[in-house]
Design a protein around this motif. Sequence first.
Motif, PDB file in Angstrom:
ATOM      1  N   PRO A 292       0.852  -1.270  -0.012  1.00  0.00           N
ATOM      2  CA  PRO A 292       0.068  -0.013  -0.097  1.00  0.00           C
ATOM      3  C   PRO A 292       0.810   1.355  -0.021  1.00  0.00           C
ATOM      4  CG  PRO A 292       0.078  -1.272   2.177  1.00  0.00           C
ATOM      5  CD  PRO A 292       0.749  -1.843   1.342  1.00  0.00           C
ATOM      6  N   VAL A 293       0.456   2.206  -0.792  1.00  0.00           N
ATOM      7  CA  VAL A 293       1.134   3.487  -0.827  1.00  0.00           C
ATOM      8  C   VAL A 293       0.123   4.722  -0.461  1.00  0.00           C
ATOM      9  CG1 VAL A 293       3.051   2.550  -2.479  1.00  0.00           C
ATOM     10  CG2 VAL A 293       0.875   3.591  -3.259  1.00  0.00           C
ATOM     11  N   LYS A 294       0.747   5.916  -0.332  1.00  0.00           N
ATOM     12  CA  LYS A 294      -0.198   7.113   0.090  1.00  0.00           C
ATOM     13  C   LYS A 294      -0.287   7.764  -1.317  1.00  0.00           C
ATOM     14  CE  LYS A 294       3.023   8.483   2.876  1.00  0.00           C
ATOM     15  NZ  LYS A 294       3.818   9.217   4.087  1.00  0.00           N
ATOM     16  N   GLY A 295      -1.332   8.606  -1.154  1.00  0.00           N
ATOM     17  CA  GLY A 295      -1.421   9.319  -2.631  1.00  0.00           C
ATOM     18  C   GLY A 295      -0.509  10.742  -2.604  1.00  0.00           C
ATOM     19  N   TYR A 296      -0.594  11.365  -3.789  1.00  0.00           N
ATOM     20  CA  TYR A 296       0.575  12.236  -3.746  1.00  0.00           C
ATOM     21  C   TYR A 296       0.367  13.328  -3.277  1.00  0.00           C
ATOM     22  CZ  TYR A 296       2.925  16.147  -6.379  1.00  0.00           C
ATOM     23  OH  TYR A 296       3.575  17.249  -6.813  1.00  0.00           O
ATOM     24  N   ARG A 297      -0.986  13.753  -2.770  1.00  0.00           N
ATOM     25  CA  ARG A 297      -1.021  14.840  -1.641  1.00  0.00           C
ATOM     26  C   ARG A 297      -0.602  14.736  -0.576  1.00  0.00           C
ATOM     27  NH1 ARG A 297      -6.591  17.740  -3.803  1.00  0.00           N
ATOM     28  NH2 ARG A 297      -6.211  17.999  -6.022  1.00  0.00           N
ATOM     29  N   GLU A 298      -0.335  13.530  -0.079  1.00  0.00           N
ATOM     30  CA  GLU A 298       0.342  12.864   1.313  1.00  0.00           C
ATOM     31  C   GLU A 298       1.563  12.879   1.354  1.00  0.00           C
ATOM     32  OE1 GLU A 298      -2.012   9.422   1.264  1.00  0.00           O
ATOM     33  OE2 GLU A 298      -4.018  10.314   2.057  1.00  0.00           O
ATOM     34  N   GLU A 299       2.312  12.818   0.061  1.00  0.00           N
ATOM     35  CA  GLU A 299       3.656  12.759   0.242  1.00  0.00           C
ATOM     36  C   GLU A 299       4.495  13.937   0.971  1.00  0.00           C
ATOM     37  OE1 GLU A 299       5.265  10.143  -0.838  1.00  0.00           O
ATOM     38  OE2 GLU A 299       4.186   9.510  -2.371  1.00  0.00           O
ATOM     39  N   PRO A 300       5.779  13.835   1.380  1.00  0.00           N
ATOM     40  CA  PRO A 300       6.472  15.018   2.175  1.00  0.00           C
ATOM     41  C   PRO A 300       6.756  16.089   1.223  1.00  0.00           C
ATOM     42  CG  PRO A 300       7.193  12.815   2.846  1.00  0.00           C
ATOM     43  CD  PRO A 300       6.125  12.448   1.772  1.00  0.00           C
ATOM     44  N   GLY A 301       6.589  17.415   1.657  1.00  0.00           N
ATOM     45  CA  GLY A 301       6.981  18.432   0.641  1.00  0.00           C
ATOM     46  C   GLY A 301       5.857  18.919  -0.297  1.00  0.00           C
ATOM     47  N   VAL A 302       5.000  18.119  -0.208  1.00  0.00           N
ATOM     48  CA  VAL A 302       3.639  18.515  -1.596  1.00  0.00           C
ATOM     49  C   VAL A 302       2.551  19.216  -0.993  1.00  0.00           C
ATOM     50  CG1 VAL A 302       1.974  17.425  -3.006  1.00  0.00           C
ATOM     51  CG2 VAL A 302       4.103  16.252  -2.768  1.00  0.00           C
ATOM     52  N   ASP A 303       2.069  20.140  -1.474  1.00  0.00           N
ATOM     53  CA  ASP A 303       0.944  20.991  -1.117  1.00  0.00           C
ATOM     54  C   ASP A 303      -0.266  20.056  -0.907  1.00  0.00           C
ATOM     55  OD1 ASP A 303      -1.199  22.776  -0.786  1.00  0.00           O
ATOM     56  OD2 ASP A 303      -0.651  24.033  -2.383  1.00  0.00           O
ATOM     57  N   PRO A 304      -0.884  19.984   0.057  1.00  0.00           N
ATOM     58  CA  PRO A 304      -2.179  19.232   0.228  1.00  0.00           C
ATOM     59  C   PRO A 304      -3.341  19.417  -0.773  1.00  0.00           C
ATOM     60  CG  PRO A 304      -1.324  19.973   2.453  1.00  0.00           C
ATOM     61  CD  PRO A 304      -0.734  20.695   1.436  1.00  0.00           C
ATOM     62  N   GLU A 305      -3.213  20.892  -1.146  1.00  0.00           N
ATOM     63  CA  GLU A 305      -4.410  21.155  -2.271  1.00  0.00           C
ATOM     64  C   GLU A 305      -3.418  21.002  -3.580  1.00  0.00           C
ATOM     65  OE1 GLU A 305      -7.205  21.286  -1.392  1.00  0.00           O
ATOM     66  OE2 GLU A 305      -6.776  21.030   0.802  1.00  0.00           O
ATOM     67  N   SER A 306      -2.557  20.271  -3.697  1.00  0.00           N
ATOM     68  CA  SER A 306      -1.788  20.446  -5.142  1.00  0.00           C
ATOM     69  C   SER A 306      -2.683  19.989  -6.430  1.00  0.00           C
ATOM     70  CB  SER A 306      -0.584  19.726  -5.119  1.00  0.00           C
ATOM     71  OG  SER A 306       0.228  19.470  -6.230  1.00  0.00           O
ATOM     72  N   ARG A 307      -2.436  21.000  -7.239  1.00  0.00           N
ATOM     73  CA  ARG A 307      -2.836  20.533  -8.734  1.00  0.00           C
ATOM     74  C   ARG A 307      -1.868  20.244  -9.811  1.00  0.00           C
ATOM     75  NH1 ARG A 307      -7.681  23.310 -10.112  1.00  0.00           N
ATOM     76  NH2 ARG A 307      -6.929  23.888 -11.899  1.00  0.00           N
ATOM     77  N   THR A 308      -0.688  19.841  -9.297  1.00  0.00           N
ATOM     78  CA  THR A 308       0.372  19.399  -9.917  1.00  0.00           C
ATOM     79  C   THR A 308       0.271  17.871 -10.506  1.00  0.00           C
ATOM     80  OG1 THR A 308       1.949  20.447  -8.600  1.00  0.00           O
ATOM     81  CG2 THR A 308       2.863  18.676 -10.005  1.00  0.00           C
ATOM     82  N   GLU A 309       0.597  17.726 -11.710  1.00  0.00           N
ATOM     83  CA  GLU A 309       0.210  16.420 -12.464  1.00  0.00           C
ATOM     84  C   GLU A 309       1.296  15.609 -12.151  1.00  0.00           C
ATOM     85  OE1 GLU A 309       2.912  18.484 -15.308  1.00  0.00           O
ATOM     86  OE2 GLU A 309       0.966  19.005 -14.378  1.00  0.00           O
ATOM     87  N   THR A 310       1.003  14.206 -12.021  1.00  0.00           N
ATOM     88  CA  THR A 310       1.975  13.340 -11.852  1.00  0.00           C
ATOM     89  C   THR A 310       1.877  12.218 -13.219  1.00  0.00           C
ATOM     90  OG1 THR A 310       0.525  11.833 -10.434  1.00  0.00           O
ATOM     91  CG2 THR A 310       1.985  13.529  -9.453  1.00  0.00           C
ATOM     92  N   PHE A 311       1.230  12.631 -13.920  1.00  0.00           N
ATOM     93  CA  PHE A 311       0.815  11.609 -15.191  1.00  0.00           C
ATOM     94  C   PHE A 311       0.299  12.408 -16.307  1.00  0.00           C
ATOM     95  CE2 PHE A 311      -2.366   9.691 -18.215  1.00  0.00           C
ATOM     96  CZ  PHE A 311      -1.708   8.157 -18.221  1.00  0.00           C
ATOM     97  N   VAL A 312       0.865  12.288 -17.424  1.00  0.00           N
ATOM     98  CA  VAL A 312       0.278  12.929 -18.697  1.00  0.00           C
ATOM     99  C   VAL A 312       0.042  11.893 -19.838  1.00  0.00           C
ATOM    100  CG1 VAL A 312       0.817  14.686 -20.463  1.00  0.00           C
ATOM    101  CG2 VAL A 312       1.470  15.101 -18.298  1.00  0.00           C
ATOM    102  N   ALA A 313      -1.056  11.939 -20.809  1.00  0.00           N
ATOM    103  CA  ALA A 313      -1.073  11.398 -21.781  1.00  0.00           C
ATOM    104  C   ALA A 313      -1.283  12.331 -23.208  1.00  0.00           C
ATOM    105  CB  ALA A 313      -1.967  10.340 -21.711  1.00  0.00           C
ATOM    106  N   LEU A 314      -0.725  12.188 -24.070  1.00  0.00           N
ATOM    107  CA  LEU A 314      -1.358  13.144 -25.082  1.00  0.00           C
ATOM    108  C   LEU A 314      -1.151  12.544 -26.372  1.00  0.00           C
ATOM    109  CD1 LEU A 314       1.388  14.555 -26.431  1.00  0.00           C
ATOM    110  CD2 LEU A 314       1.604  15.491 -24.528  1.00  0.00           C
ATOM    111  N   ARG A 315      -1.699  13.110 -27.518  1.00  0.00           N
ATOM    112  CA  ARG A 315      -1.805  12.818 -28.837  1.00  0.00           C
ATOM    113  C   ARG A 315      -1.218  13.615 -29.579  1.00  0.00           C
ATOM    114  NH1 ARG A 315      -4.174  13.239 -33.794  1.00  0.00           N
ATOM    115  NH2 ARG A 315      -5.051  11.529 -34.860  1.00  0.00           N
ATOM    116  N   THR A 316      -0.438  13.571 -30.473  1.00  0.00           N
ATOM    117  CA  THR A 316       0.293  14.719 -31.664  1.00  0.00           C
ATOM    118  C   THR A 316       0.437  14.014 -32.695  1.00  0.00           C
ATOM    119  OG1 THR A 316       1.953  16.438 -31.634  1.00  0.00           O
ATOM    120  CG2 THR A 316       2.585  14.392 -30.787  1.00  0.00           C
ATOM    121  N   GLU A 317       0.499  14.784 -33.694  1.00  0.00           N
ATOM    122  CA  GLU A 317       0.866  14.861 -35.230  1.00  0.00           C
ATOM    123  C   GLU A 317       2.091  15.548 -35.712  1.00  0.00           C
ATOM    124  OE1 GLU A 317      -2.342  14.271 -38.101  1.00  0.00           O
ATOM    125  OE2 GLU A 317      -3.610  13.566 -36.538  1.00  0.00           O
TER     126      GLU A 317
END
Length: 485
Positions: A292-317
């Motif tokens: 079991p692991v904690k969520g990103y917002r529970e990690e040390p040094g991370v803002d509890p209200e953080s909107r930082t992305e830890t995942f990106v998927a995109l499509r381009t040409e």
Amino acid sequence: MSFDLVLFGGTGDLAWRKLMPALFQAFRHGTLPEGGRIIGIARDDLSDAQYRDLIRSRFDGVDLAKRPSPEEFERFAGLLHFLRLDLSRPEDYGRLAQMLRERHADVVVMYLATAPDLFSQVVQQLAAAGLNGANTRLVLEKPLGHDLASNRAINETVRSVLSERQIFRIDHYLGKPAVQNLFAMRFGNALFEPVWRREHISHIQITIAEDLGVEKRGAFYDKTGALRDMVQNHALQLLCALAMEPPINAHADAIRDEKLKVLRSLKPWTAEALDQHVVRGQYAAGNVNGQPVKGYREEPGVDPESRTETFVALRTEIASWRWAGVPFYIRTGKRLGSREAHIVVNFRETPHAIFSAPPGSTNRLIIHLQPRDGLELHLLAQGSQENRRNGQVLAPVHLDLDFDKRFGSERVGAYERLLLDVIAGRLNLFVRSDEQEAAWRWVEPVLERWRGEERGPRPYNAGTMGPSAASAMIARDGFCWSEEC
């Protein structure tokens, strides 16, 4: 050839995890030029002996095959020195200059393994101390800035005191043996070139997945995010290696000219494309590798209200004759279901099928980058009698080439290769400033859209392969991620 390698951030995480082990391996392999000196720079109050003990302790937990014997480390430790230096004090740079002038090495490498916002300050102080001579080479770690404006500002400062041929912007993915084999596969063999184009390839997927979280880098990562940390540099460099035209020769600028053309040919973002073709996520608590692991917002040094992305998927040409209409999918994230990096080149179906085969069993080439390094070529062949009874004449088979098994101990790690290239002055595997600016220019509309959105990243459970929206994105084109097909 004598050299001095001055490592700013000499007691930091990057030096500890990557640079010192790479330098030791080069020393062990006999490829590190003789007459060298490695000088760690930091604010710590350490003697040479204490610094050597610190570096020695780095090897306590490594594999036995990579662990030095006491005699071997003693010989390597003779290269290690330490200088206490406060980056904000000009007089400290004077002490460094005096230390370097004691022996006038043929090459002086300044490796800035520090926070990027210190780059300009350090470079200006080096110039003021007269440490920007013709024999100086400067290594800049990523991320080089946090947007196009800051990237330009750093590059302008650096170019004001050093020539472009003295600047080594490092992207360690370009030093990976698998990426080197990607160039070799494309430009050293006649087999792939005729089919490496829109007429034969339906789509390409690039995946860089990590099962780790932010570890001790929460404060840094929360100001960075996956787009800046992985897409703007590593993923786009892989895309360039896949899509670039053959260079006229193997010289650095010939290669980098072709990569720049790819970056400039990426389709610009529209409002509709940003809505449909970009997915950002953030990991929540979950289970990774049975733990079991904690969520990103529970990690040390991370803002509890953080909107930082830890995942990106995109499509381009890519708007070019070779690639027009071929979608490229990029996916990267932390706390995913596995640690792997691979590229999947999916070929089009035969124009007229005369044999029956299982659904979705098209030809594809898988280029493995980590943790294994190799190629898989998926084909269709005559099936078994059971297949024939089920009406399927053809069955999937694949050819598997494992480079680690084939070349074994001959393999050279990414940082080892790149550090040796810096000392030798080889720029082929380093990024030019116009490449970086083109990459930042392309990702900036994504960052701007996210700043204006009320909704934050989509949550995904740790241990999965990201939010379901990433699967929906690729499914709209009639495709699926490699593990889902």
